[in-house]
Motif scaffolding. Structure first.
Motif, PDB file in Angstrom:
ATOM      1  N   LEU A 120     -50.232  -2.495  -7.121  1.00  0.00           N
ATOM      2  CA  LEU A 120     -51.495  -2.811  -7.787  1.00  0.00           C
ATOM      3  C   LEU A 120     -51.435  -4.181  -8.454  1.00  0.00           C
ATOM      4  N   ALA A 121     -50.317  -4.490  -9.090  1.00  0.00           N
ATOM      5  CA  ALA A 121     -50.176  -5.791  -9.745  1.00  0.00           C
ATOM      6  C   ALA A 121     -50.218  -6.922  -8.721  1.00  0.00           C
ATOM      7  N   TYR A 164     -50.661   5.767  -1.000  1.00  0.00           N
ATOM      8  CA  TYR A 164     -49.670   6.188  -1.989  1.00  0.00           C
ATOM      9  C   TYR A 164     -49.915   7.622  -2.454  1.00  0.00           C
ATOM     10  N   ARG A 187     -57.270  -2.457 -15.967  1.00  0.00           N
ATOM     11  CA  ARG A 187     -56.256  -1.439 -15.676  1.00  0.00           C
ATOM     12  C   ARG A 187     -55.359  -1.202 -16.890  1.00  0.00           C
ATOM     13  N   ALA A 188     -55.008  -2.277 -17.590  1.00  0.00           N
ATOM     14  CA  ALA A 188     -54.138  -2.142 -18.764  1.00  0.00           C
ATOM     15  C   ALA A 188     -54.838  -1.363 -19.879  1.00  0.00           C
ATOM     16  N   TRP A 227     -45.983   1.934  -6.631  1.00  0.00           N
ATOM     17  CA  TRP A 227     -47.433   1.932  -6.836  1.00  0.00           C
ATOM     18  C   TRP A 227     -47.870   0.878  -7.844  1.00  0.00           C
ATOM     19  N   GLU A 228     -47.276   0.874  -9.019  1.00  0.00           N
ATOM     20  CA  GLU A 228     -47.697  -0.063 -10.059  1.00  0.00           C
ATOM     21  C   GLU A 228     -47.487  -1.507  -9.619  1.00  0.00           C
ATOM     22  N   ASP A 229     -46.381  -1.779  -8.947  1.00  0.00           N
ATOM     23  CA  ASP A 229     -46.115  -3.141  -8.480  1.00  0.00           C
ATOM     24  C   ASP A 229     -47.087  -3.545  -7.380  1.00  0.00           C
ATOM     25  N   GLU A 267     -53.812  -7.295  -7.483  1.00  0.00           N
ATOM     26  CA  GLU A 267     -54.642  -7.899  -8.521  1.00  0.00           C
ATOM     27  C   GLU A 267     -54.427  -9.409  -8.562  1.00  0.00           C
ATOM     28  N   ASP A 286     -55.007   2.304 -19.051  1.00  0.00           N
ATOM     29  CA  ASP A 286     -53.681   2.892 -19.254  1.00  0.00           C
ATOM     30  C   ASP A 286     -53.442   3.194 -20.736  1.00  0.00           C
TER      31      ASP A 286
END
Length: 282
Positions: free
Chosen positions: A254-255, A282, A42-43, A250-252, A258, A46
């Protein structure tokens, strides 16, 4: 082959089925250039999109911004990036949707798992199968029958293959998630067990429920009802719904997912179901 649903016209139903089919292909083309999760984390995706000035992403992936990125993409990328998409690349995700339709047209809803295997041997090239499907194919060719085709010498029993085969069973069961799940289960047990099968049942039910559900959350809840509540798949999907309800960004989310599914691998059914659920909510 349709159930009674809230879709009031044949035209409306056909349009939704077409939308599902086009969505399947478009989503596949979107992700295909970076379909190598151990490389394209994912990183890294991005960073790629930021370097190409493509965030937020509203189209297919842009062409690679650097030579290093180009070398890391799958070789099919030239047919899958923005401005170069002219139909679908060949891909096993799409193959199984077509094969599943052929199965239903040939045998109807009463098809057996053995007939799924027979169709694979007749219509599906061995080298176009991967992981659990290749193990099951090899077992079929060696004379094994279901359920041994799923369990013998197959370390991929809970990977995502059966889930990606499930869409068609939802398309032909609009508004009937339990029937969709039952069809998907007969297909899935050829090559998968446990959460691998539950993922296929859940995905088929999710597609079927989407025809008539008022919201994405309602469709997710209906799909959850077809799999064991104590399964890791069901617990993970419920976890996603609770994170969404809590207002976590959203980002939190996914983290968190994961971290909580670490160790399963990017092709396992459970983390993929988690991301699918998050994407819907989302």
């Amino acid at each position: 082959m349709t159930a009674t649903t809230g879709v009031t016209t044949a035209t409306g139903l056909a349009d939704r089925v077409l939308g599902g089919w086009l969505g399947r292909i478009a989503g596949n083309m979107l992700g295909k250039p970076v379909e190598q999760g151990e490389v394209w984390t994912r990183a890294r995706i991005d960073r790629y999109l930021r370097a190409a000035n493509a965030l937020p992403l509203t189209d297919y992936l842009p062409e690679p911004p650097t030579e290093e990125d180009e070398r890391a993409l799958r070789p099919e990328w030239r047919s899958c990036v923005r401005g170069r998409v002219h139909g679908s690349c060949r891909d096993d995700d799409v193959d199984y949707a077509i094969l599943g339709l052929h199965l239903l047209e040939t045998h109807g809803f009463g098809f057996s798992t053995e007939q799924v295997g027979d169709l694979w041997l007749l219509r599906l090239p061995y080298l176009q199968t991967f992981t659990a499907e290749r193990a099951a194919y090899r077992n079929l060719a060696n004379g094994l029958r279901p359920p041994l085709t799923a369990t013998y010498d197959n370390p991929y029993q809970e990977w995502i293959g059966a889930l990606i085969r499930a869409d068609v069973h939802g398309w032909v069961s609009p508004g009937a998630p339990r029937r969709a799940a039952a069809l998907a289960r007969k297909d899935a047990v050829l090559s998968h067990t446990g959460n691998g099968v539950y993922g296929a049942m859940w995905a088929a039910a999710l597609v079927a429920a989407a025809f008539t559900a008022a919201t994405a959350r309602e469709a997710v809840d209906e799909a959850l009802a077809v799999v064991p509540a104590s399964s890791r798949l069901a617990r993970t999907v419920r976890r996603v719904t609770s994170l969404h309800e809590s207002g976590l960004p959203w980002e939190d989310t996914l983290a968190t997912l994961e971290e909580e599914t670490a160790g399963l691998g990017w092709i396992h059914t459970v983390p993929n179901a988690a991301v699918i659920t998050a994407g819907l909510l989302y």
